[in-house]
Structure formats: C-alpha cells, structure tokens
Design an enzyme around this catalytic site. Structure first.
Site, PDB file in Angstrom:
ATOM      1  N   SER A 132       0.838  -1.194   0.000  1.00 43.29           N
ATOM      2  CA  SER A 132       0.000   0.000   0.000  1.00 43.29           C
ATOM      3  C   SER A 132       0.883   1.259   0.000  1.00 43.29           C
ATOM      4  CB  SER A 132      -0.973  -0.037   1.181  1.00 43.29           C
ATOM      5  OG  SER A 132      -1.943   0.969   1.083  1.00 43.29           O
ATOM      6  N   HIS A 174      -4.214  -0.612  -4.441  1.00 42.29           N
ATOM      7  CA  HIS A 174      -5.658  -0.852  -4.252  1.00 42.29           C
ATOM      8  C   HIS A 174      -6.374  -0.543  -5.578  1.00 42.29           C
ATOM      9  CE1 HIS A 174      -5.100  -1.012   0.151  1.00 42.29           C
ATOM     10  NE2 HIS A 174      -4.339   0.062   0.007  1.00 42.29           N
ATOM     11  N   GLU A 201      -5.341  -5.207  -4.851  1.00 40.12           N
ATOM     12  CA  GLU A 201      -5.145  -5.742  -3.503  1.00 40.12           C
ATOM     13  C   GLU A 201      -4.797  -7.231  -3.559  1.00 40.12           C
ATOM     14  OE1 GLU A 201      -8.688  -4.775  -1.320  1.00 40.12           O
ATOM     15  OE2 GLU A 201      -8.216  -2.630  -1.278  1.00 40.12           O
TER      16      GLU A 201
END
EC number: 3.4.15.6
Length: 269
Positions: A132, A174, A201
């Site tokens: 992330s 994401h 993800e």
C-alpha cells in the site's frame, strides 16, 4: 548476512492475505532467508504503528523467522539513530507497511536509514517489500493522493517525489478495488517517461533483479506504457478538463505473468 534471494524487491497493492495461505508474505519470508531470516518491520506510515507492527511481527514469527524486529520510528529522521541502523544492519528482509505514503516519505527520505537500504539492495544482501503506502513510495515520482470515478484530468491526482527505489515506475495501489485507472492515467499524463503500474489488492509485483517482475497473488497488475505516446493535451489543459492520451500500450497481467519493465515487454511465463 548475504542470502540468495528470489525477489529482491516486492511491491504489494495492499490488503495482502494475512490469515489463509499468505502467499505473498510467504514469498517475502522465503526470499529473506526463511527460518534463517532477520526481518525488520517499518510501520511508521501508519497512525497506529504499534498495532500494525505487532500484527506483522506475529505473522513472521509464526512462519518461523529467526528474528523479527519492529523499527517503531516515531519522528522524522529518528531513523538516523544508531539503534535503528544497527538493527537494519542485521536484517535480511525489510517490510514497509501501509498507511500514509506522504507521512512515510517525510519520515525516511534523505536519511541514513534509506541510504543504508539502497546500499544493501545494491549489494544484493537485503529483500525490501512495501505494501500500500509502502508500495507507493517505490518510484522516483509518487502518487500522494487524489480521487477516482472520473475521466482522467489534472485535478484527479496529487503527485510528489518518491524514494526512487525503482525510478522507472509510477505505482498506484488498491487499484481496481478503488477504481483508480483514471487517477493513474492522469499521473502518466504528467510523467509520460514513467511506466504506470496499477496493483490490485492481495497482488504483488515481485522484482527479480534482472529488470523483470513476476505477478504474485490473486488480482491483476495493470501496466500502462506511454513509450509510444503520440499526443496528450496535458500541457495546455486546465485542472478539470478531460485529458487526451493517444497510443498508450496497456497490459493486464495476472499470477505467473512476467514483464520486463526496462525493455517494456511481456515475457513468456
């Protein structure tokens, strides 16, 4: 400790599996030396570094790592302190957690800590993984924020410098999960010399040290190659006008696919 590693750098799109087969985290663990590994966890991107650090600590201890350390850095450039540099010197793998990539950048940019990581990567004695926010920082330029769900336009993306671990790429994470295609296209319109990478993800671009990466995990990686870009109206557009981008090359890559990011070609799996 110098270890033979399959994946020196692992760029993860966030929300990787932590409770079932944990395929991406296991690949990192094995690349870092398996049960001989000393793993350092950097949770400072998070507003709750203790909780996040402890979660990954438990995961890697459960896998059987020889030693796991949480480098709980709480202030910018605190990572220049010898206590953290000494731990880093022993690490065979470093895992950078999610959170806020701007916060993460300001904590470790231009520090002795990131200089030591770069040196160890160059020597081939360290595995670096980021998920992330930890993925967003990998490029020379970084998506620091923005929106989704619109046509590509300049106001859709906020950009700043990244850490330049893999200078050629511009990463969004994401990706399909948060509808970020237009955001990445807007970023590429700003920096058309970069290779866009949108990572879903529970998906990882596992860089192999030879100019290529392999896709691990359950989702897709969208590669946007503007190398043959014929035209964009970005220079003369205003903040909210839709952007034109002509002659982009787009690849959708899934588990087991290989891509040479330096030559910008898909490789036989």
């Amino acid at each position: 400790m110098v270890i033979p590693t399959q994946y020196p750098i692992m760029v993860i799109g966030g929300a990787e599996d932590k409770v079932n087969e944990c395929s991406i985290l296991t690949a990192f663990f094995e690349s870092a030396g398996g049960k001989l590994a000393t793993i350092g966890i950097i949770p400072c991107a998070s507003q709750e570094p203790s909780a996040v650090g402890d979660r990954y600590y438990q995961i890697f201890k459960r896998m059987g790592a020889h030693r796991v350390e949480v480098l709980d850095i709480r202030r910018p450039h605190e990572c220049d302190e010898l206590r953290w540099l000494d731990i880093l010197d022993d690490c065979t793998g470093v895992f950078v957690t999610g959170g806020d990539q701007v916060r993460l950048f300001h904590f470790i940019n231009d520090s002795k800590f990131i200089a030591a990581i770069r040196k160890r990567l160059h020597l081939g004695s360290l595995v670096l993984a980021g998920t992330s926010a930890g993925a967003a920082i990998m490029g020379e330029k970084m998506i620091s924020g923005g929106s989704s769900g619109e046509s590509p336009n300049r106001s859709l993306v906020d950009l700043m410098d990244g850490l330049g671990i893999i200078p050629e790429v511009l990463v969004d994470q994401h990706f399909h999960n948060r509808n970020r295609m237009a955001r990445l296209l807007s970023a590429i319109a700003t920096y058309p010399e970069k290779l866009g990478m949108g990572i879903d993800e529970d998906t990882c671009a596992a860089f192999r040290g030879d100019g290529s990466f392999e896709i691990l995990g359950k989702g897709s990686i969208t590669v946007i190659d503007p190398g043959e870009l014929a035209y964009t109206n970005h220079p003369e557009s205003d903040e909210t006008s839709p952007l034109s981008l002509h002659n982009l090359t787009v690849h959708i890559l899934n588990r087991g696919d290989l891509y040479h990011y330096q030559h910008r070609t898909v490789l036989p799996s």
